[in-house]
Design a protein around this motif. Sequence first.
Motif, PDB file in Angstrom:
ATOM      1  N   SER A  74       0.819  -1.208   0.000  1.00  0.00           N
ATOM      2  CA  SER A  74       0.000   0.000   0.000  1.00  0.00           C
ATOM      3  C   SER A  74       0.854   1.259   0.000  1.00  0.00           C
ATOM      4  O   SER A  74       0.811   2.049  -0.936  1.00  0.00           O
ATOM      5  CB  SER A  74      -0.924  -0.010   1.221  1.00  0.00           C
ATOM      6  OG  SER A  74      -1.735   1.145   1.235  1.00  0.00           O
ATOM      7  N   GLU A  75       1.669   1.437   1.023  1.00  0.00           N
ATOM      8  CA  GLU A  75       2.381   2.707   1.186  1.00  0.00           C
ATOM      9  C   GLU A  75       3.520   2.879   0.180  1.00  0.00           C
ATOM     10  O   GLU A  75       3.586   3.888  -0.530  1.00  0.00           O
ATOM     11  CB  GLU A  75       2.915   2.792   2.616  1.00  0.00           C
ATOM     12  CG  GLU A  75       1.815   2.762   3.671  1.00  0.00           C
ATOM     13  CD  GLU A  75       2.349   2.512   5.067  1.00  0.00           C
ATOM     14  OE1 GLU A  75       3.589   2.596   5.258  1.00  0.00           O
ATOM     15  OE2 GLU A  75       1.541   2.221   5.971  1.00  0.00           O
ATOM     16  N   ARG A  78       2.333   2.852  -3.489  1.00  0.00           N
ATOM     17  CA  ARG A  78       1.564   4.067  -3.765  1.00  0.00           C
ATOM     18  C   ARG A  78       2.491   5.272  -3.954  1.00  0.00           C
ATOM     19  O   ARG A  78       2.314   6.069  -4.879  1.00  0.00           O
ATOM     20  CB  ARG A  78       0.579   4.347  -2.633  1.00  0.00           C
ATOM     21  CG  ARG A  78      -0.286   5.575  -2.904  1.00  0.00           C
ATOM     22  CD  ARG A  78      -1.271   5.858  -1.793  1.00  0.00           C
ATOM     23  NE  ARG A  78      -2.433   4.985  -1.888  1.00  0.00           N
ATOM     24  CZ  ARG A  78      -2.713   3.999  -1.041  1.00  0.00           C
ATOM     25  NH1 ARG A  78      -1.880   3.743  -0.034  1.00  0.00           N
ATOM     26  NH2 ARG A  78      -3.793   3.273  -1.185  1.00  0.00           N
ATOM     27  N   ASN A  90      -5.104  10.655  -7.054  1.00  0.00           N
ATOM     28  CA  ASN A  90      -5.136   9.499  -6.161  1.00  0.00           C
ATOM     29  C   ASN A  90      -4.673   8.286  -6.956  1.00  0.00           C
ATOM     30  O   ASN A  90      -4.599   8.333  -8.189  1.00  0.00           O
ATOM     31  CB  ASN A  90      -6.534   9.278  -5.575  1.00  0.00           C
ATOM     32  CG  ASN A  90      -7.585   9.090  -6.662  1.00  0.00           C
ATOM     33  OD1 ASN A  90      -7.566   8.094  -7.368  1.00  0.00           O
ATOM     34  ND2 ASN A  90      -8.485  10.061  -6.803  1.00  0.00           N
ATOM     35  N   VAL A  91      -4.354   7.205  -6.255  1.00  0.00           N
ATOM     36  CA  VAL A  91      -3.801   6.021  -6.914  1.00  0.00           C
ATOM     37  C   VAL A  91      -4.864   4.922  -6.955  1.00  0.00           C
ATOM     38  O   VAL A  91      -5.201   4.345  -5.913  1.00  0.00           O
ATOM     39  CB  VAL A  91      -2.547   5.511  -6.181  1.00  0.00           C
ATOM     40  CG1 VAL A  91      -2.010   4.256  -6.866  1.00  0.00           C
ATOM     41  CG2 VAL A  91      -1.480   6.597  -6.136  1.00  0.00           C
ATOM     42  N   TRP A  93      -6.550   1.206  -7.652  1.00  0.00           N
ATOM     43  CA  TRP A  93      -6.031  -0.147  -7.467  1.00  0.00           C
ATOM     44  C   TRP A  93      -5.411  -0.703  -8.748  1.00  0.00           C
ATOM     45  O   TRP A  93      -4.458  -1.471  -8.710  1.00  0.00           O
ATOM     46  CB  TRP A  93      -7.151  -1.064  -6.985  1.00  0.00           C
ATOM     47  CG  TRP A  93      -7.456  -0.901  -5.526  1.00  0.00           C
ATOM     48  CD1 TRP A  93      -6.887  -0.005  -4.661  1.00  0.00           C
ATOM     49  CD2 TRP A  93      -8.396  -1.658  -4.764  1.00  0.00           C
ATOM     50  NE1 TRP A  93      -7.412  -0.148  -3.406  1.00  0.00           N
ATOM     51  CE2 TRP A  93      -8.348  -1.161  -3.429  1.00  0.00           C
ATOM     52  CE3 TRP A  93      -9.279  -2.685  -5.063  1.00  0.00           C
ATOM     53  CZ2 TRP A  93      -9.143  -1.688  -2.426  1.00  0.00           C
ATOM     54  CZ3 TRP A  93     -10.065  -3.210  -4.048  1.00  0.00           C
ATOM     55  CH2 TRP A  93     -10.004  -2.722  -2.750  1.00  0.00           C
ATOM     56  N   ARG A  96      -1.753   0.062  -8.916  1.00  0.00           N
ATOM     57  CA  ARG A  96      -0.957  -0.749  -7.990  1.00  0.00           C
ATOM     58  C   ARG A  96      -0.816  -2.177  -8.505  1.00  0.00           C
ATOM     59  O   ARG A  96       0.254  -2.785  -8.422  1.00  0.00           O
ATOM     60  CB  ARG A  96      -1.596  -0.726  -6.599  1.00  0.00           C
ATOM     61  CG  ARG A  96      -1.429   0.623  -5.905  1.00  0.00           C
ATOM     62  CD  ARG A  96      -2.373   0.794  -4.735  1.00  0.00           C
ATOM     63  NE  ARG A  96      -2.172  -0.222  -3.703  1.00  0.00           N
ATOM     64  CZ  ARG A  96      -2.977  -0.360  -2.649  1.00  0.00           C
ATOM     65  NH1 ARG A  96      -4.026   0.452  -2.502  1.00  0.00           N
ATOM     66  NH2 ARG A  96      -2.740  -1.292  -1.746  1.00  0.00           N
TER      67      ARG A  96
END
Length: 228
Positions: A74-75, A78, A90-91, A93, A96
């Motif tokens: 996640s971190e 991102r 914003n990122v 899904w 990612r």
Amino acid sequence: MITIGDYEYRDEEDIIGNFRRLLKPTSGPDFSDYSNVDINEFSGIMTWLYLNKFVIREFPNVIKHKMSLKAFGSETIRRYIMTNKPELSNVPWSERRAVVDSLTIERIYDDSSFEVKPEIESIMKDIAMGTGDFQSHSKENKLAMLNNCVEYLLKDGEKYKTVDASIFYGFLDQVKVIKFRKDTHVFRHHDRNTMFEREQWDDEKKDLYIRIGIIIVTEVFQNNNMSQ
């Protein structure tokens, strides 16, 4: 089969595949990206990757630091996306997941300059003498180890050292040894491109290349020792 905690995996490819699967965000029961089950399984795989000396090329310190699923998936990922795509507010899904699919996960035996020698020389001695745990490894890992040994023995910077064909009685020469190294290099990496290439190798081809690789490493290693 490879057992990691409460989980069993077919082979190293299966472990890497599940590592990627766990990294991809899903909708958990508490609306988080990952479930507690995912986190526990990921922790076991991360420890296994660390103990077996894998590295993620794009994030070289993640496995070394045994980063948690949330911290990496996640971190860290991102932040990586935001750095490379600052236009995103914003990122999603999907971004990612795309990064996870593109990761290059590979095993290392020593540093790229080959300054740390004891481990790889021990591996070559085991191969040449038929000792150690080389035979207990998967076929894919044997090919990765043999590739690494051939590279160690023959590469001098960006060039290859001359292979004396006489030690193979003319059966192998410089061109064929370099071809072996290039063909088996695919087993040193775990990414989408090399995954497809590895899938084209059936067991018979793997077995043949393992036998050839053992001959190359054994003869060159023993010849080098005799020359010293």
